[in-house]
Design a protein around this motif. Structure first.
Motif, mmCIF file in Angstrom:
data_model
loop_
_atom_site.group_PDB
_atom_site.id
_atom_site.type_symbol
_atom_site.label_atom_id
_atom_site.label_comp_id
_atom_site.label_asym_id
_atom_site.label_seq_id
_atom_site.Cartn_x
_atom_site.Cartn_y
_atom_site.Cartn_z
ATOM 1 N N LEU A 153 -16.448 -57.695 -84.426
ATOM 2 C CA LEU A 153 -15.919 -56.283 -84.689
ATOM 3 C C LEU A 153 -14.333 -56.811 -84.817
ATOM 4 C CD1 LEU A 153 -15.855 -53.231 -85.017
ATOM 5 C CD2 LEU A 153 -15.427 -53.042 -82.644
ATOM 6 N N LEU A 154 -13.892 -56.330 -85.991
ATOM 7 C CA LEU A 154 -12.420 -56.630 -86.188
ATOM 8 C C LEU A 154 -11.697 -55.302 -86.362
ATOM 9 C CD1 LEU A 154 -10.400 -58.864 -86.679
ATOM 10 C CD2 LEU A 154 -10.885 -58.804 -89.054
ATOM 11 N N ILE A 155 -10.820 -55.203 -85.326
ATOM 12 C CA ILE A 155 -10.246 -53.874 -85.237
ATOM 13 C C ILE A 155 -8.432 -54.159 -85.172
ATOM 14 C CG2 ILE A 155 -11.933 -52.442 -84.498
ATOM 15 C CD1 ILE A 155 -11.328 -53.193 -81.778
ATOM 16 N N ALA A 187 -13.604 -53.553 -89.158
ATOM 17 C CA ALA A 187 -14.837 -53.925 -90.204
ATOM 18 C C ALA A 187 -15.791 -54.560 -88.859
ATOM 19 C CB ALA A 187 -14.632 -54.606 -91.259
ATOM 20 N N LEU A 188 -16.929 -54.659 -89.360
ATOM 21 C CA LEU A 188 -18.111 -55.069 -88.592
ATOM 22 C C LEU A 188 -18.620 -56.214 -89.418
ATOM 23 C CD1 LEU A 188 -19.371 -54.842 -85.921
ATOM 24 C CD2 LEU A 188 -20.630 -52.818 -86.969
ATOM 25 N N GLY A 226 -20.294 -53.045 -92.289
ATOM 26 C CA GLY A 226 -19.458 -52.008 -92.480
ATOM 27 C C GLY A 226 -17.986 -51.916 -92.412
ATOM 28 N N ARG A 227 -17.259 -51.083 -93.036
ATOM 29 C CA ARG A 227 -15.991 -51.262 -92.913
ATOM 30 C C ARG A 227 -15.083 -49.637 -92.985
ATOM 31 N NH1 ARG A 227 -13.354 -54.654 -95.727
ATOM 32 N NH2 ARG A 227 -14.953 -55.920 -96.564
ATOM 33 N N THR A 228 -13.896 -49.647 -92.715
ATOM 34 C CA THR A 228 -13.687 -48.230 -92.789
ATOM 35 C C THR A 228 -13.298 -47.529 -94.340
ATOM 36 O OG1 THR A 228 -11.701 -46.764 -92.014
ATOM 37 C CG2 THR A 228 -11.156 -49.002 -92.821
ATOM 38 N N PHE A 272 -22.652 -49.078 -91.427
ATOM 39 C CA PHE A 272 -21.710 -49.004 -90.613
ATOM 40 C C PHE A 272 -20.334 -48.486 -90.659
ATOM 41 C CE2 PHE A 272 -25.574 -51.389 -88.876
ATOM 42 C CZ PHE A 272 -25.789 -50.775 -87.679
ATOM 43 N N ARG A 273 -20.314 -47.479 -91.674
ATOM 44 C CA ARG A 273 -18.971 -47.143 -92.104
ATOM 45 C C ARG A 273 -18.172 -46.651 -90.870
ATOM 46 N NH1 ARG A 273 -17.499 -43.824 -96.806
ATOM 47 N NH2 ARG A 273 -18.741 -42.108 -96.034
#
Ligand code: KG4
Length: 344
Positions: free
Chosen positions: A150-152, A158-159, A172-174, A225-226
């Motif tokens: 999980l990169l935040i 994004a996952l 998923g990502r934003t 996984f948006r």
């Protein structure tokens, strides 16, 4: 992309191990670091430009690239000095070439090219996002694939499913703002300064009533996984306009809870769906104490969750040198014609 094989003389590890220099300048931190064998951080020098950008409540690309240029040579010297090594001891040089601000990225990459060319050592161009997910492996965690990442941060939410070196599958990502960007924008609106994440975290701790004024961010139906953060940011702004007397601590408390809980929920849903219990949470927002607490609360027996120490969550060059080592050891290197890319 690092791809072509490296002549074998480059892959020979000396008895003392392989020393690699990592360089980073993708956004508003200039960084240089020497890492031994991709695991032991011998030096980790970071120059933060926060003071240069705070008046604008965000990163100004032109200011950023000029500032990188002014400090990078000094940082490289300092990283070598702190590590107690010289240029001649280096086996490879790694630098971020994507994603980021193009003018900023060029500074570290061009410096790395000059070092690679002069010392005749391999250049390894690195994906900044993959490097973030490498941070725990600089602190003793055992690198084993696959894992969920999980990169935040300020630029990314994004996952990923990570199956090997360079094998990142986006789950998923934003769809709009990154979570760190939402923290920064809410903080700007409330006059809390830049960067917003640490300021919001600190103020949220002062909330007493802890009433949830904002609704939960609901995931989209279906199994992608948006993420989405523009809605809650607008909700905060509208709420403050309608309720000018509202206590800022209560507002940021509720914002922070809602912004973070969806990350944790998505992360563990993905872990269960993919059947992967090994998890890495990385990027600047991973430094948030409340997020770390939520992740630990949600973690079950059998989950292996790696949260890098706070200093390795935000941008640094140790992670660049670290993941660079993995490419180097696999016999990959990048050509001197390697370019920079704003996006992956
Ligand atoms: O990874 P990073 O240093 O830079 C990139 O964006 O690549 O992340 C910076 C972001 C900023 O948006 C900042 O507000 C956020 O991480 N951040 C935090 C915290 N510390 C930094 N967000 C929430 N809580 C924190 N404690």
């Amino acid at each position: 992309m690092p791809s072509s094989p490296v002549p074998s003389r480059f892959s020979m590890a000396s008895k003392a191990g392989v020393l690699g220099l990592g360089l980073e300048s993708s956004c508003d931190e200039t960084a240089a670091s020497v890492v031994l064998d991709g695991r032991e951080v011998l030096s980790n020098c970071v120059f933060s430009q926060v003071d240069l950008h705070s008046a604008y409540f965000g990163v100004v690309p032109e200011i950023a690239s000029r500032a990188h240029l002014e400090v990078i040579n000094g940082l490289i010297r300092k990283a070598l000095e702190d590590a107690g090594v010289g240029f001649k001891d280096l086996s490879y040089v790694a630098a971020t070439n994507r994603p980021g601000l193009v003018g900023s990225l060029l500074v570290a990459l061009q410096s790395a090219k000059a070092i690679s060319f002069t010392l005749k050592i391999p250049l390894i161009a690195v994906n900044h996002l993959e490097a973030h997910l490498y941070a725990p492996f600089l602190e003793g965690a055992e690198l084993a694939y696959p894992f969920l990442g999980l990169l935040i941060s300020g630029g990314n939410t994004a996952l990923y499913r990570v199956d090997g070196i360079g094998e990142l599958k986006t789950l998923g990502r934003t769809a709009d703002d990154a979570v760190g960007e939402a923290f920064d924008k809410v903080a700007k609106f409330l006059g809390l300064g830049y960067p917003g994440g640490p300021a919001i975290e600190k103020l949220a701790q002062k909330a007493r009533a802890r009433k949830m004024v904002f609704p939960k961010i609901l995931p989209d139906p279906g199994d992608d996984f948006r993420f989405s953060y523009s809605g809650i940011k607008t909700a905060v702004i509208n709420y403050v306009k309608k309720n000018p007397e509202a206590d800022p601590a209560e507002i940021v408390y509720s914002f922070q809870e809602r912004a973070l809980e969806i990350l944790v929920r998505r992360l563990f849903d993905a872990s269960r769906r993919e059947g992967i219990r090994k998890i890495v949470v990385a990027g600047g927002v991973a430094a948030n104490g409340r997020l770390r607490e939520m992740v630990r609360e949600r973690q079950e027996e059998g989950d292996i969750v790696h949260l890098p120490s706070k200093g390795l969550c935000t941008d640094n060059a140790a992670m660049i040198s670290g993941i660079g080592y993995r490419y180097f050891a696999s016999g990959a290197q990048s050509g001197l014609d390697t370019d920079v890319y704003a996006r992956i």
